[in-house]
Motif scaffolding. Structure first.
Motif, PDB file in Angstrom:
ATOM      1  N   ILE A 189      25.907  41.017 111.980  1.00  0.00           N
ATOM      2  CA  ILE A 189      27.015  40.332 111.289  1.00  0.00           C
ATOM      3  C   ILE A 189      28.341  40.973 111.684  1.00  0.00           C
ATOM      4  CG2 ILE A 189      28.078  40.045 109.004  1.00  0.00           C
ATOM      5  CD1 ILE A 189      25.237  39.597 107.896  1.00  0.00           C
ATOM      6  N   GLN A 190      28.359  42.306 111.731  1.00  0.00           N
ATOM      7  CA  GLN A 190      29.587  43.017 112.115  1.00  0.00           C
ATOM      8  C   GLN A 190      29.933  42.744 113.577  1.00  0.00           C
ATOM      9  OE1 GLN A 190      29.284  47.319 112.051  1.00  0.00           O
ATOM     10  NE2 GLN A 190      31.437  47.532 111.507  1.00  0.00           N
ATOM     11  N   GLU A 191      28.930  42.778 114.456  1.00  0.00           N
ATOM     12  CA  GLU A 191      29.165  42.541 115.886  1.00  0.00           C
ATOM     13  C   GLU A 191      29.759  41.164 116.133  1.00  0.00           C
ATOM     14  OE1 GLU A 191      25.400  45.161 117.627  1.00  0.00           O
ATOM     15  OE2 GLU A 191      25.370  42.966 117.726  1.00  0.00           O
ATOM     16  N   LEU A 192      29.341  40.197 115.347  1.00  0.00           N
ATOM     17  CA  LEU A 192      29.816  38.824 115.530  1.00  0.00           C
ATOM     18  C   LEU A 192      31.171  38.584 114.885  1.00  0.00           C
ATOM     19  CD1 LEU A 192      26.444  36.897 114.926  1.00  0.00           C
ATOM     20  CD2 LEU A 192      27.586  37.330 117.116  1.00  0.00           C
ATOM     21  N   GLY A 193      31.705  39.620 114.246  1.00  0.00           N
ATOM     22  CA  GLY A 193      33.019  39.494 113.623  1.00  0.00           C
ATOM     23  C   GLY A 193      33.011  38.678 112.347  1.00  0.00           C
ATOM     24  N   VAL A 194      31.837  38.570 111.718  1.00  0.00           N
ATOM     25  CA  VAL A 194      31.724  37.809 110.471  1.00  0.00           C
ATOM     26  C   VAL A 194      32.004  38.733 109.297  1.00  0.00           C
ATOM     27  CG1 VAL A 194      30.151  36.485 108.983  1.00  0.00           C
ATOM     28  CG2 VAL A 194      30.041  36.229 111.481  1.00  0.00           C
ATOM     29  N   ASP A 195      32.840  38.291 108.373  1.00  0.00           N
ATOM     30  CA  ASP A 195      33.109  39.077 107.172  1.00  0.00           C
ATOM     31  C   ASP A 195      31.937  38.882 106.201  1.00  0.00           C
ATOM     32  OD1 ASP A 195      33.969  40.318 104.909  1.00  0.00           O
ATOM     33  OD2 ASP A 195      35.741  39.039 104.590  1.00  0.00           O
ATOM     34  N   PRO A 196      31.170  39.941 105.903  1.00  0.00           N
ATOM     35  CA  PRO A 196      30.024  39.746 105.004  1.00  0.00           C
ATOM     36  C   PRO A 196      30.421  39.206 103.637  1.00  0.00           C
ATOM     37  CG  PRO A 196      30.425  42.088 105.410  1.00  0.00           C
ATOM     38  CD  PRO A 196      31.292  41.329 106.366  1.00  0.00           C
ATOM     39  N   ALA A 197      31.657  39.472 103.228  1.00  0.00           N
ATOM     40  CA  ALA A 197      32.114  38.963 101.937  1.00  0.00           C
ATOM     41  C   ALA A 197      32.269  37.446 101.955  1.00  0.00           C
ATOM     42  CB  ALA A 197      33.437  39.619 101.552  1.00  0.00           C
ATOM     43  N   SER A 198      32.367  36.868 103.174  1.00  0.00           N
ATOM     44  CA  SER A 198      32.501  35.409 103.270  1.00  0.00           C
ATOM     45  C   SER A 198      31.158  34.710 103.071  1.00  0.00           C
ATOM     46  CB  SER A 198      33.079  35.027 104.636  1.00  0.00           C
ATOM     47  OG  SER A 198      32.134  35.292 105.672  1.00  0.00           O
ATOM     48  N   LEU A 199      30.058  35.443 103.173  1.00  0.00           N
ATOM     49  CA  LEU A 199      28.738  34.850 102.932  1.00  0.00           C
ATOM     50  C   LEU A 199      28.516  34.710 101.423  1.00  0.00           C
ATOM     51  CD1 LEU A 199      26.666  36.995 105.487  1.00  0.00           C
ATOM     52  CD2 LEU A 199      27.702  34.743 105.852  1.00  0.00           C
ATOM     53  N   LYS A 200      27.516  33.921 101.053  1.00  0.00           N
ATOM     54  CA  LYS A 200      27.265  33.685  99.627  1.00  0.00           C
ATOM     55  C   LYS A 200      26.165  34.570  99.054  1.00  0.00           C
ATOM     56  CE  LYS A 200      28.919  28.903  99.705  1.00  0.00           C
ATOM     57  NZ  LYS A 200      28.586  27.473  99.497  1.00  0.00           N
ATOM     58  N   LEU A 201      25.703  35.527  99.866  1.00  0.00           N
ATOM     59  CA  LEU A 201      24.617  36.391  99.407  1.00  0.00           C
ATOM     60  C   LEU A 201      25.015  37.123  98.126  1.00  0.00           C
ATOM     61  CD1 LEU A 201      23.380  37.938 102.771  1.00  0.00           C
ATOM     62  CD2 LEU A 201      22.175  36.293 101.320  1.00  0.00           C
ATOM     63  N   ARG A 202      24.097  37.126  97.154  1.00  0.00           N
ATOM     64  CA  ARG A 202      24.353  37.772  95.862  1.00  0.00           C
ATOM     65  C   ARG A 202      23.362  38.905  95.588  1.00  0.00           C
ATOM     66  NH1 ARG A 202      22.773  34.007  92.846  1.00  0.00           N
ATOM     67  NH2 ARG A 202      21.091  35.027  91.688  1.00  0.00           N
ATOM     68  N   VAL A 203      22.131  38.697  96.042  1.00  0.00           N
ATOM     69  CA  VAL A 203      21.095  39.693  95.766  1.00  0.00           C
ATOM     70  C   VAL A 203      20.116  39.726  96.945  1.00  0.00           C
ATOM     71  CG1 VAL A 203      19.623  38.044  94.518  1.00  0.00           C
ATOM     72  CG2 VAL A 203      19.410  40.479  94.030  1.00  0.00           C
ATOM     73  N   GLY A 204      19.586  40.928  97.211  1.00  0.00           N
ATOM     74  CA  GLY A 204      18.584  41.087  98.258  1.00  0.00           C
ATOM     75  C   GLY A 204      17.311  41.672  97.664  1.00  0.00           C
ATOM     76  N   ILE A 205      16.165  41.168  98.102  1.00  0.00           N
ATOM     77  CA  ILE A 205      14.857  41.654  97.623  1.00  0.00           C
ATOM     78  C   ILE A 205      14.144  42.237  98.831  1.00  0.00           C
ATOM     79  CG2 ILE A 205      12.659  40.970  96.600  1.00  0.00           C
ATOM     80  CD1 ILE A 205      14.179  38.739  95.142  1.00  0.00           C
ATOM     81  N   PHE A 206      14.035  43.591  98.841  1.00  0.00           N
ATOM     82  CA  PHE A 206      13.587  44.278 100.048  1.00  0.00           C
ATOM     83  C   PHE A 206      12.329  45.093  99.776  1.00  0.00           C
ATOM     84  CE2 PHE A 206      18.350  44.192 100.234  1.00  0.00           C
ATOM     85  CZ  PHE A 206      18.438  43.146 101.152  1.00  0.00           C
TER      86      PHE A 206
END
Length: 429
Positions: A189-206
């Motif tokens: 995501i960083q390499e592609l220059g995408v701002d992670p805050a612009s995504l709608k992700l709210r929670v991750g289940i890992f």
């Protein structure tokens, strides 16, 4: 919240005893392995009168499963088996597990309850990057999400740049994958220059591999979400044996389906709540492939104190490693997660590392290879040497073992699309 998530413990134990007695009756009737073991131990189904009676039952090990490969421990005819999964077999012959239609419904139920623990609700979109196939991760979460009434994107692992595009275009709000793949995804995501805050992700289940609190903070910082721990193993069910809630105090064990104990791995003695040892599970509702006192090799402890979320289910303290991947280096017990806690979040260092264990002139050696950031890589040699010495000193202070640190170029350690390979033990080659 499911009605069984908040049972008082006496009601829960009555339910567990009833289900344990029925499970013992079923395996004695249908599985020669258990019938012979229980006969030798002098115990039958009618002898199960309290939850403590589980301690009279013999343990089951992974070797027992391998000895009866592929279907020798199934408790129903193959005509009643609706699906088969298997482990990867990376440490030996794969273990094969089966599910009846009832088992699949129960599995979907606990995975749905897992999503409930994470605050997932109608309208959410689950970006499911666990692998689909014989591995239980992908399909386990998939059917749990469908039962929970949310939208599922069955993206599976790999094709990471495409995954970023799907996250942008489809608007996934819940990310499910291994923690190491979450870091891999964050890097792309960083390499592609995408701002992670612009995504709608709210929670991750890992889940599917041990990870540390330091890695939780790193993932949360890089992906702008709440990172929660899910626990499971194919031999017991798959993902959804236990799941962390938003209080982040360790995964709740779904004790109406799985009876958990913690034992001393050397003596087999059951340890009290709060004591660290090896986790042991007995399935209480499975039909096709019940397991009795299955030794998971995972190291943890159980906490039965009330949780702020209202659930009364016991919680697992984060798994720090396994008895069979615990490294013994010059007599010192070392878990990869201990070294991970030192490395993750350290300025100038990326959260990508590998441990190389060898034996030179009859002496065990440990080399910690860790990637540095682009900025650090261009620093003068003196600064790099200082960083390596700092890590060596921290490993010595925290783990009690001397190591050699090798700082390597950014992106030189192979990325994981599933479980990360953290250790190369040349002593076993």
């Amino acid at each position: 919240m499911h009605q069984n998530d908040a049972l008082d413990r006496s009601s829960l134990q009555r339910l567990q005893v009833e289900r344990l007695r029925e499970t013992v009756r079923r395996v004695i009737a249908n599985v020669p392995f258990y019938r012979e073991r229980f006969r030798a131990a002098g115990i039958g189904a009618d002898d199960i009168r309290s939850i403590e009676d589980v301690r009279r039952l013999p343990f089951t090990t992974k070797q027992d499963l391998r000895d009866h490969y592929p279907f020798g421990l199934f408790a129903v005819p193959m005509a009643d088996v609706a699906r088969i999964h298997a482990s990867s077999g990376t440490t030996g012959k794969m273990t094969v597990v089966g599910y009846t239609r009832h088992d699949l419904d129960a599995w979907a139920e606990v995975c749905s309850r897992s999503l409930g623990c994470a605050g997932v609700h109608r309208g959410d979109i689950v970006h499911n990057a666990y692998g689909y196939g014989l591995f239980t991760g992908g399909l386990g979460v998939h059917y749990g999400a469908e039962k929970h009434g949310v939208t599922v994107i069955p993206i599976s692992g790999g094709n990471t740049k495409r995954q970023v595009m799907i996250l942008q275009d489809f608007g996934g709000t819940v990310l499910t994958c291994t923690p190491s793949y979450a870091l891999n995804l964050a890097e792309v995501i960083q390499e592609l220059g995408v701002d992670p805050a612009s995504l709608k992700l709210r929670v991750g289940i890992f889940g599917a591999e041990p990870w540390s609190e330091a890695m939780r903070k790193e993932i949360e910082k890089k992906l702008h979400l709440d990172a929660l721990d899910i626990y499971g193993l194919s031999e017991v069910m798959g993902p959804g044996v236990a799941m962390e809630c938003l209080a982040k105090n360790g995964p709740h064990v779904f004790e109406d389906h799985f009876l958990a104990e913690v034992i001393d791995p050397d003596t087999g003695e059951v340890l009290p709540a709060g004591a660290r040892g090896e986790l042991v599970f007995t399935s209480l509702t499975k039909e096709a492939f019940p397991v009795i006192r299955y030794r998971t090799r995972d190291i943890t402890s159980l906490d039965t104190a009330p949780c702020s979320c209202g659930r009364t289910l016991a919680r697992m303290v984060r798994v720090t490693g396994r008895t069979d991947d615990m490294l013994i280096i010059r007599g010192v017990n070392v878990f990869p997660s201990q070294i991970e806690s030192i490395l993750v979040g350290l300025p100038g260092v990326e959260p990508h590392y590998q441990l190389i264990v060898d034996r030179v002139n009859q002496m065990d050696t440990l080399e910690v290879q860790v990637e540095v950031t682009e900025g650090t890589f261009s620093d003068e040699v003196k600064k790099l040497e200082g960083l390596a010495r700092r890590i060596e000193n921290d490993v010595k202070d925290y783990c009690g073992v001397t190591c050699k640190v090798k700082l390597v170029e950014p992106k030189s350690i192979q990325r994981s699309e599933g479980k990360a390979k953290r250790v190369i033990d040349k002593r076993k080659m």
